[in-house]
Motif scaffolding. Sequence first.
Motif, PDB file in Angstrom:
ATOM      1  N   ASP A  52       2.000  13.153 -80.836  1.00  0.00           N
ATOM      2  CA  ASP A  52       2.233  12.843 -82.369  1.00  0.00           C
ATOM      3  C   ASP A  52       2.493  13.983 -83.026  1.00  0.00           C
ATOM      4  N   VAL A  53       1.740  15.060 -82.776  1.00  0.00           N
ATOM      5  CA  VAL A  53       1.594  16.651 -83.258  1.00  0.00           C
ATOM      6  C   VAL A  53       3.111  17.075 -82.969  1.00  0.00           C
ATOM      7  N   MET A  54       3.681  17.196 -81.792  1.00  0.00           N
ATOM      8  CA  MET A  54       4.871  17.549 -81.441  1.00  0.00           C
ATOM      9  C   MET A  54       6.060  16.650 -82.146  1.00  0.00           C
ATOM     10  N   ARG A  55       5.789  15.307 -82.216  1.00  0.00           N
ATOM     11  CA  ARG A  55       6.905  14.502 -83.106  1.00  0.00           C
ATOM     12  C   ARG A  55       6.784  15.113 -84.400  1.00  0.00           C
ATOM     13  N   GLN A  56       5.613  15.180 -85.084  1.00  0.00           N
ATOM     14  CA  GLN A  56       5.797  15.592 -86.581  1.00  0.00           C
ATOM     15  C   GLN A  56       6.523  16.956 -86.808  1.00  0.00           C
ATOM     16  N   ALA A  57       6.258  17.935 -85.669  1.00  0.00           N
ATOM     17  CA  ALA A  57       6.673  19.434 -85.953  1.00  0.00           C
ATOM     18  C   ALA A  57       8.202  19.250 -85.677  1.00  0.00           C
ATOM     19  N   ILE A  58       8.630  18.409 -84.801  1.00  0.00           N
ATOM     20  CA  ILE A  58      10.140  18.162 -84.653  1.00  0.00           C
ATOM     21  C   ILE A  58      10.629  17.423 -86.144  1.00  0.00           C
ATOM     22  N   SER A  59      10.048  16.503 -86.472  1.00  0.00           N
ATOM     23  CA  SER A  59      10.303  15.778 -87.733  1.00  0.00           C
ATOM     24  C   SER A  59      10.416  16.860 -89.102  1.00  0.00           C
ATOM     25  N   ASP A  60       9.666  17.834 -88.843  1.00  0.00           N
ATOM     26  CA  ASP A  60       9.629  18.866 -89.955  1.00  0.00           C
ATOM     27  C   ASP A  60      10.885  20.028 -89.814  1.00  0.00           C
ATOM     28  N   GLU A  61      11.317  19.935 -88.844  1.00  0.00           N
ATOM     29  CA  GLU A  61      12.359  20.972 -88.386  1.00  0.00           C
ATOM     30  C   GLU A  61      13.856  20.012 -88.579  1.00  0.00           C
ATOM     31  N   VAL A  62      13.893  19.085 -88.213  1.00  0.00           N
ATOM     32  CA  VAL A  62      15.134  18.638 -88.113  1.00  0.00           C
ATOM     33  C   VAL A  62      15.633  17.446 -89.126  1.00  0.00           C
ATOM     34  N   ALA A  63      16.471  17.726 -89.989  1.00  0.00           N
ATOM     35  CA  ALA A  63      17.110  16.955 -90.891  1.00  0.00           C
ATOM     36  C   ALA A  63      17.185  15.553 -90.416  1.00  0.00           C
ATOM     37  N   GLY A  64      17.059  14.418 -91.053  1.00  0.00           N
ATOM     38  CA  GLY A  64      17.416  13.104 -90.729  1.00  0.00           C
ATOM     39  C   GLY A  64      16.162  12.537 -89.845  1.00  0.00           C
ATOM     40  N   VAL A  65      15.216  13.207 -89.551  1.00  0.00           N
ATOM     41  CA  VAL A  65      14.128  12.545 -88.819  1.00  0.00           C
ATOM     42  C   VAL A  65      12.818  12.353 -89.657  1.00  0.00           C
ATOM     43  N   ASP A  66      12.454  11.178 -89.613  1.00  0.00           N
ATOM     44  CA  ASP A  66      11.460  10.713 -90.942  1.00  0.00           C
ATOM     45  C   ASP A  66      10.152  11.399 -90.787  1.00  0.00           C
ATOM     46  N   GLY A  67       9.872  12.245 -91.350  1.00  0.00           N
ATOM     47  CA  GLY A  67       8.292  12.969 -91.139  1.00  0.00           C
ATOM     48  C   GLY A  67       7.057  11.983 -91.758  1.00  0.00           C
ATOM     49  N   SER A  68       7.492  11.072 -92.573  1.00  0.00           N
ATOM     50  CA  SER A  68       6.232  10.445 -93.509  1.00  0.00           C
ATOM     51  C   SER A  68       5.985   9.326 -92.576  1.00  0.00           C
ATOM     52  N   ARG A  69       6.631   8.821 -91.488  1.00  0.00           N
ATOM     53  CA  ARG A  69       6.209   7.472 -90.768  1.00  0.00           C
ATOM     54  C   ARG A  69       5.256   7.839 -89.875  1.00  0.00           C
ATOM     55  N   ASP A  70       4.398   6.781 -89.172  1.00  0.00           N
ATOM     56  CA  ASP A  70       3.418   7.145 -88.118  1.00  0.00           C
ATOM     57  C   ASP A  70       4.101   7.983 -86.900  1.00  0.00           C
ATOM     58  N   GLN A  71       3.663   8.964 -86.554  1.00  0.00           N
ATOM     59  CA  GLN A  71       4.227   9.624 -85.509  1.00  0.00           C
ATOM     60  C   GLN A  71       3.602   9.045 -83.798  1.00  0.00           C
ATOM     61  N   THR A  72       2.849   8.234 -83.927  1.00  0.00           N
ATOM     62  CA  THR A  72       2.334   7.772 -82.768  1.00  0.00           C
ATOM     63  C   THR A  72       3.591   6.846 -81.906  1.00  0.00           C
ATOM     64  N   SER A  73       4.496   6.338 -82.540  1.00  0.00           N
ATOM     65  CA  SER A  73       5.753   5.610 -81.704  1.00  0.00           C
ATOM     66  C   SER A  73       6.757   6.683 -81.486  1.00  0.00           C
ATOM     67  N   GLY A  74       7.537   6.555 -80.537  1.00  0.00           N
ATOM     68  CA  GLY A  74       8.892   7.404 -80.288  1.00  0.00           C
ATOM     69  C   GLY A  74       9.917   7.198 -81.681  1.00  0.00           C
ATOM     70  N   PHE A  75      10.743   8.173 -81.235  1.00  0.00           N
ATOM     71  CA  PHE A  75      11.853   8.389 -82.409  1.00  0.00           C
ATOM     72  C   PHE A  75      12.864   7.209 -82.426  1.00  0.00           C
ATOM     73  N   ARG A  76      13.450   6.823 -83.642  1.00  0.00           N
ATOM     74  CA  ARG A  76      14.388   5.901 -83.673  1.00  0.00           C
ATOM     75  C   ARG A  76      15.502   6.240 -83.311  1.00  0.00           C
ATOM     76  N   LYS A  77      16.576   5.340 -83.229  1.00  0.00           N
ATOM     77  CA  LYS A  77      18.048   5.722 -82.650  1.00  0.00           C
ATOM     78  C   LYS A  77      18.466   6.903 -83.579  1.00  0.00           C
ATOM     79  N   ALA A  78      18.750   6.618 -84.856  1.00  0.00           N
ATOM     80  CA  ALA A  78      19.060   7.548 -85.851  1.00  0.00           C
ATOM     81  C   ALA A  78      18.561   8.955 -85.848  1.00  0.00           C
ATOM     82  N   GLU A  79      17.125   8.962 -85.544  1.00  0.00           N
ATOM     83  CA  GLU A  79      16.380  10.093 -85.501  1.00  0.00           C
ATOM     84  C   GLU A  79      16.909  10.993 -84.245  1.00  0.00           C
TER      85      GLU A  79
END
Length: 90
Positions: A52-79
Amino acid sequence: MSKTVHELRNEIRVGVGRYERQVSSGFTKEALAAICESVDADVDTAVIPGKDVMRQAISDEVAGVDGSRDQTSGFRKAELEAIAAELDGN
């Protein structure tokens, strides 16, 4: 035809120097750490943190990845598409 989630994950894995998987599965901690390094996410990968920490860090760096959602599940297709595009330099 658009790529499947499995194809996108494998494209990302290969893009960060990991191995493709034959079956569809989420990213391992090691794969997430490799993605963090590739997108210059602010994570200390010397001691691999939680997914979850790494998903959040990736969300913070990559445009188009939703950083505001719960990071305990995997990335969505658009992400996954956004991460793949970031790795391709687009």
